[in-house]
Design an enzyme around this catalytic site. Structure first.
Site, mmCIF file in Angstrom:
data_model
loop_
_atom_site.group_PDB
_atom_site.id
_atom_site.type_symbol
_atom_site.label_atom_id
_atom_site.label_comp_id
_atom_site.label_asym_id
_atom_site.label_seq_id
_atom_site.Cartn_x
_atom_site.Cartn_y
_atom_site.Cartn_z
ATOM 1 N N CYS A 2 34.624 28.165 35.613
ATOM 2 C CA CYS A 2 35.983 28.011 36.159
ATOM 3 C C CYS A 2 36.913 29.122 35.688
ATOM 4 O O CYS A 2 36.711 29.717 34.629
ATOM 5 C CB CYS A 2 36.578 26.693 35.698
ATOM 6 S SG CYS A 2 35.558 25.257 35.986
ATOM 7 N N ARG A 27 33.227 35.079 38.210
ATOM 8 C CA ARG A 27 32.750 34.114 37.218
ATOM 9 C C ARG A 27 31.905 33.024 37.870
ATOM 10 O O ARG A 27 31.211 32.286 37.168
ATOM 11 C CB ARG A 27 33.939 33.473 36.491
ATOM 12 C CG ARG A 27 34.726 34.452 35.646
ATOM 13 C CD ARG A 27 36.069 33.878 35.250
ATOM 14 N NE ARG A 27 35.949 32.803 34.282
ATOM 15 C CZ ARG A 27 36.059 32.957 32.981
ATOM 16 N NH1 ARG A 27 36.278 34.137 32.475
ATOM 17 N NH2 ARG A 27 35.964 31.939 32.162
ATOM 18 N N TRP A 73 34.002 25.485 39.031
ATOM 19 C CA TRP A 73 32.538 25.474 39.043
ATOM 20 C C TRP A 73 32.154 24.063 38.615
ATOM 21 O O TRP A 73 32.366 23.677 37.475
ATOM 22 C CB TRP A 73 32.013 26.537 38.082
ATOM 23 C CG TRP A 73 30.533 26.748 38.140
ATOM 24 C CD1 TRP A 73 29.846 27.469 39.067
ATOM 25 C CD2 TRP A 73 29.553 26.259 37.219
ATOM 26 N NE1 TRP A 73 28.507 27.450 38.787
ATOM 27 C CE2 TRP A 73 28.299 26.726 37.655
ATOM 28 C CE3 TRP A 73 29.616 25.479 36.067
ATOM 29 C CZ2 TRP A 73 27.119 26.424 36.984
ATOM 30 C CZ3 TRP A 73 28.440 25.173 35.395
ATOM 31 C CH2 TRP A 73 27.210 25.655 35.860
ATOM 32 N N ASN A 97 39.602 24.379 32.426
ATOM 33 C CA ASN A 97 38.241 24.921 32.263
ATOM 34 C C ASN A 97 37.590 24.183 31.103
ATOM 35 O O ASN A 97 38.269 23.915 30.105
ATOM 36 C CB ASN A 97 38.258 26.406 31.881
ATOM 37 C CG ASN A 97 38.747 27.282 33.001
ATOM 38 O OD1 ASN A 97 38.997 26.799 34.092
ATOM 39 N ND2 ASN A 97 38.876 28.561 32.710
ATOM 40 N N GLY A 98 36.287 23.945 31.193
ATOM 41 C CA GLY A 98 35.598 23.293 30.073
ATOM 42 C C GLY A 98 35.257 21.853 30.420
ATOM 43 O O GLY A 98 35.276 21.450 31.586
ATOM 44 N N GLU A 480 12.736 39.781 31.793
ATOM 45 C CA GLU A 480 14.046 40.102 32.371
ATOM 46 C C GLU A 480 13.904 40.417 33.871
ATOM 47 O O GLU A 480 14.746 40.007 34.675
ATOM 48 C CB GLU A 480 14.662 41.278 31.599
ATOM 49 C CG GLU A 480 15.981 41.797 32.119
ATOM 50 C CD GLU A 480 17.107 40.766 32.179
ATOM 51 O OE1 GLU A 480 16.950 39.649 31.659
ATOM 52 O OE2 GLU A 480 18.138 41.084 32.786
ATOM 53 N N LYS A 484 15.805 38.395 36.843
ATOM 54 C CA LYS A 484 16.650 39.051 37.851
ATOM 55 C C LYS A 484 16.211 38.653 39.253
ATOM 56 O O LYS A 484 17.027 38.327 40.093
ATOM 57 C CB LYS A 484 16.583 40.589 37.725
ATOM 58 C CG LYS A 484 17.263 41.213 36.537
ATOM 59 C CD LYS A 484 18.767 41.262 36.613
ATOM 60 C CE LYS A 484 19.387 40.060 35.979
ATOM 61 N NZ LYS A 484 19.658 40.054 34.591
ATOM 62 N N GLU A 487 17.066 34.929 40.061
ATOM 63 C CA GLU A 487 18.463 34.500 40.165
ATOM 64 C C GLU A 487 19.176 35.055 41.394
ATOM 65 O O GLU A 487 20.063 34.401 41.924
ATOM 66 C CB GLU A 487 19.264 34.764 38.882
ATOM 67 C CG GLU A 487 19.516 36.188 38.528
ATOM 68 C CD GLU A 487 20.253 36.340 37.203
ATOM 69 O OE1 GLU A 487 21.131 35.528 36.898
ATOM 70 O OE2 GLU A 487 19.949 37.301 36.474
ATOM 71 N N HIS A 503 -5.740 33.250 30.623
ATOM 72 C CA HIS A 503 -5.679 31.914 30.010
ATOM 73 C C HIS A 503 -5.006 30.900 30.929
ATOM 74 O O HIS A 503 -4.582 29.844 30.474
ATOM 75 C CB HIS A 503 -4.959 31.991 28.662
ATOM 76 C CG HIS A 503 -5.656 32.884 27.687
ATOM 77 N ND1 HIS A 503 -6.860 32.564 27.122
ATOM 78 C CD2 HIS A 503 -5.338 34.118 27.215
ATOM 79 C CE1 HIS A 503 -7.260 33.549 26.319
ATOM 80 N NE2 HIS A 503 -6.343 34.510 26.372
ATOM 81 N N LYS A 602 29.218 33.259 35.933
ATOM 82 C CA LYS A 602 29.109 34.451 35.109
ATOM 83 C C LYS A 602 29.243 34.122 33.627
ATOM 84 O O LYS A 602 28.488 34.603 32.803
ATOM 85 C CB LYS A 602 30.195 35.461 35.534
ATOM 86 C CG LYS A 602 30.178 36.762 34.744
ATOM 87 C CD LYS A 602 28.895 37.534 35.022
ATOM 88 C CE LYS A 602 28.778 38.801 34.205
ATOM 89 N NZ LYS A 602 27.400 39.310 34.210
HETATM 90 C C1 F6R Z 1 21.432 36.577 33.806
HETATM 91 C C2 F6R Z 1 22.625 36.337 33.016
HETATM 92 C C3 F6R Z 1 22.635 35.175 32.091
HETATM 93 C C4 F6R Z 1 23.418 35.518 30.819
HETATM 94 C C5 F6R Z 1 23.548 34.274 29.931
HETATM 95 C C6 F6R Z 1 24.241 34.597 28.618
HETATM 96 O O1 F6R Z 1 21.563 37.714 34.601
HETATM 97 O O2 F6R Z 1 23.594 37.043 33.133
HETATM 98 O O3 F6R Z 1 21.345 34.761 31.786
HETATM 99 O O4 F6R Z 1 22.747 36.537 30.144
HETATM 100 O O5 F6R Z 1 24.285 33.292 30.618
HETATM 101 O O6 F6R Z 1 25.503 35.115 28.830
HETATM 102 P P1 F6R Z 1 26.243 35.976 27.721
HETATM 103 O O7 F6R Z 1 25.482 37.230 27.528
HETATM 104 O O8 F6R Z 1 27.627 36.207 28.280
HETATM 105 O O9 F6R Z 1 26.270 35.135 26.479
#
Ligand code: F6R
Length: 607
Positions: A2, A27, A73, A97-98, A480, A484, A487, A503, A602
């Site tokens: 949010c 976000r 959100w 927010n929260g 990673e 990517k 997501e 395995h 985000k």
């Molecule tokens: C994936 C991504 C998330 C963040 C995770 C931690 O692309 O961005 O997996 O890495 O939510 O976020 P931070 O780094 O802000 O603690």
């Protein structure tokens, strides 16, 4: 997650609120809303499900000197107009927010007092509770202060009330800052929302309650005592959050990596030695004392920690464990006061990582270091030491430049630790620093592979699954790459250490399962080649990112893209770039919302 924007100024603030929400779109959100006081000082509210643009259409022609706005959100209650913020109790409106964890108990109490709830949110209890307290405490600021004493959980809130020329805000565990303008004052959950009106920011601390008036702000602690917080001049440039000529923020951020790395490594630019003080004044002493390292992080940041484990154990020779923050915070792990705890986070506000650091501290682990992209974030303030990655604002939900700059910071940490523990020769120190300094140029060369990668993306458009393989410190790079792809393209992707294939996961391999492999020319290359043969023999389609000198031959079903020559310990920083580009182009082919993938936010400021 949010977003909040609040404004009280000698101008029409409705466009300011909407522009602020636009800046917070990155976000992640599912609905938006705003409340303002009309010319006759009564409360008006607009809400919509979907994009801020829809809210803006509703708000066309509206004017107000005071208002609050929100992107939601969903946590409690589905995304819908009735659950969108602001929530109202008579003439009072709240954005939040929260999560208020004890909302059910407060709701029951307020229902007993006759309040009628019109949403499924936890937020609505805030509106009704403040309204209820106003009956016995006829001062909005005091009523909010008393209400916050009841809340358990994390929150940032902003409240307006009919007939009052002020906004009251409060924070505990979720980010909130004040913007000090020339024609009024503002608040937001993120500085980028306020750059349009001011650069002067006041970062609120947990427990702060602030009153915003047009010509002044005041802040108190939960006990009512006044407190002053420093005013920071934000160095964020408004351009940094503009898209420019790029189609998406993710693409822009992938291509910003050479500059982001150069900025992050600036402090070792001209030097032949690594100074531990770049991590903070006490770093030399703490690094010399550390008997082991514990890295705490989530998601992409967790993957950078996994790469660092290989580096730290190899160069420093002390044990390094890496743990998902949401697991660590509830686990009875063995605590060790001589362990360096490293929290890695792009946003610095990730609830699980913040809680994990606090938990470590509660258990007597005070040697804490934040590696973070946001200077005034909660995680930075929680830790004894800090290293700021200088990636600039990362808007795309899928993290890219934050990851590679974290790796740069972790490489510096490895060298500083090794040096303080007497494990780094002068020659090695110079060699590693030279390699780091050339990293931006090396990444630039990898970016030039984009056309070849774009051509591959077509092969993935109709696939439902993909396997990523890597070995050694490139195994986390495979992880990673899989994250990517899943997501932003919604293709199910799994990463395996290539030696694990036989395995179990080998059973999945057939013509419909593309297998993407990271194949640097390191000591594990021959082993990896055997693993790739296992895939080929089962008819699997291989997509291999090899170093120029890897000698992995192209053949039927084996597609190769060659990176420049092998880059030693820093090779993971180069090898992740084509995987970022691949997922970006697959998402383009599939037509997904690249910068705002479904269901994701985000900055994950809730548990
Ligand atoms: C994936 C991504 C998330 C963040 C995770 C931690 O692309 O961005 O997996 O890495 O939510 O976020 P931070 O780094 O802000 O603690």
């Amino acid at each position: 997650m949010c977003g909040i924007v609040a404004a009280l100024a000698k101008r029409n603030v409705v466009p300011v609120l909407l522009e602020g929400l636009n800046k917070l779109e990155y976000r992640g959100y599912d609905s938006a809303g705003l409340a303002y006081l009309t010319e006759d000082n009564s409360l008006a509210r607009l809400r919509s499900v979907g994009r801020v643009a829809e809210l803006a259409a509703q708000a066309a022609g509206k004017g107000a000197a005071q208002g609050i706005a929100h992107t939601r959100w969903a946590t409690h209650g589905v995304p819908s107009e009735r659950n969108a913020h602001p929530h109202i109790s008579a003439g009072l409106a709240v954005v939040h927010n929260g999560i208020i964890e004890n909302y059910a108990e407060i709701k029951q109490e307020l229902t007993g007092l006759g309040y009628v709830f019109t949403s499924d949110t936890d937020t609505e209890v805030i509106a009704h509770l403040v309204h209820h307290l106003l009956q016995s405490t006829p001062d909005l600021f005091e009523a909010v202060r008393k209400a916050t004493a009841r809340f358990i959980g994390a929150y940032a809130i902003a409240v307006i009330h009919e007939g009052e020329q002020r906004i009251v805000v409060a924070r505990h565990g979720a980010p909130l800052l004040l913007g000090i303008g020339t024609d009024g004052n503002y608040a937001a959950s993120d500085a980028s929302a306020l750059l349009q009106v001011t650069r002067k920011m006041v970062y609120l601390e947990d427990g702060d309650i602030a009153e915003i008036r047009q010509d002044q702000v005041r802040i108190v602690r939960p006990d009512g005592s006044a407190v002053t917080r420093p005013v920071h001049e934000s160095s964020l440039s408004a351009d940094a959050v503009e898209l420019g000529n790029f189609r998406h923020y993710m693409q822009k951020e992938i291509f910003e990596q050479p500059q982001a790395l150069a900025n992050t490594l600036e402090m070792v630019g001209g030097s032949q030695t690594i100074q531990p003080q770049i991590f903070g004044a006490d770093a030399s002493a703490l690094f010399a004392r550390a008997k082991s390292v514990l890295i705490l992080a989530c998601g992409t940041s967790f993957h950078s920690g996994l790469v660092a484990r290989y580096w730290i154990e190899q160069l420093v020779g002390i044990p390094c464990s890496v743990e998902v923050a949401s697991e660590y915070r509830y686990r009875m792990s063995v605590h060790d006061p001589e362990q360096l705890v490293v929290a890695i986070s792009q946003s610095g506000e990730t609830a699980d990582t913040l809680a994990a650091v606090r938990y470590a501290k509660e258990r007597g682990q005070h040697m804490t270091l934040a590696i973070c992209n946001v200077a005034e974030s909660a995680i930075v303030r929680e830790c004894a030491l800090r290293f700021l990655t200088r990636a600039g604002p990362e808007i795309g939900v899928a993290s890219t430049k934050a990851f590679t700059t974290q790796l740069a910071g972790l490489a510096l940490l490895t060298l500083a630790l090794a040096k303080q523990q007497g494990k780094l020769s002068v020659q090695d120190e110079q060699n590693h620093l030279n390699a780091l300094r050339h990293l931006p140029v090396a990444v630039q060369k990898v970016l030039a592979l984009e056309p070849e990668i774009e051509a591959w993306a077509q092969h993935f458009a109709n696939k439902h699954h993909a396997l990523f393989l890597g070995r050694g410190h490139h195994y986390p790079i495979a992880m990673e790459g899989a994250l990517k792809l899943k997501e932003i393209s919604y293709i199910h992707a799994e990463a395996y250490a290539a030696g694990e294939l036989k395995h179990g996961p080998l059973a999945l391999v057939d013509r419909d399962m593309p297998v993407i492999s990271v194949a640097p020319n390191d000591m594990l290359l021959e082993k990896l080649k055997s693993n790739l043969q296992e895939v080929k023999a089962r008819g699997g389609q291989l997509y291999v990112f090899a170093d120029g000198d890897s000698e992995v031959p192209e053949s039927e079903g084996v597609h190769i893209i060659r990176l420049p020559e092998h880059y030693g310990l820093l090779s993971p920083v180069l090898h992740v770039v084509p995987l970022q580009l691949l997922s970006y182009h697959v998402a383009l082919v599939k037509g997904t919302d690249v910068d705002k993938p479904r269901n994701l936010a985000k900055s994950v400021t809730v548990e």
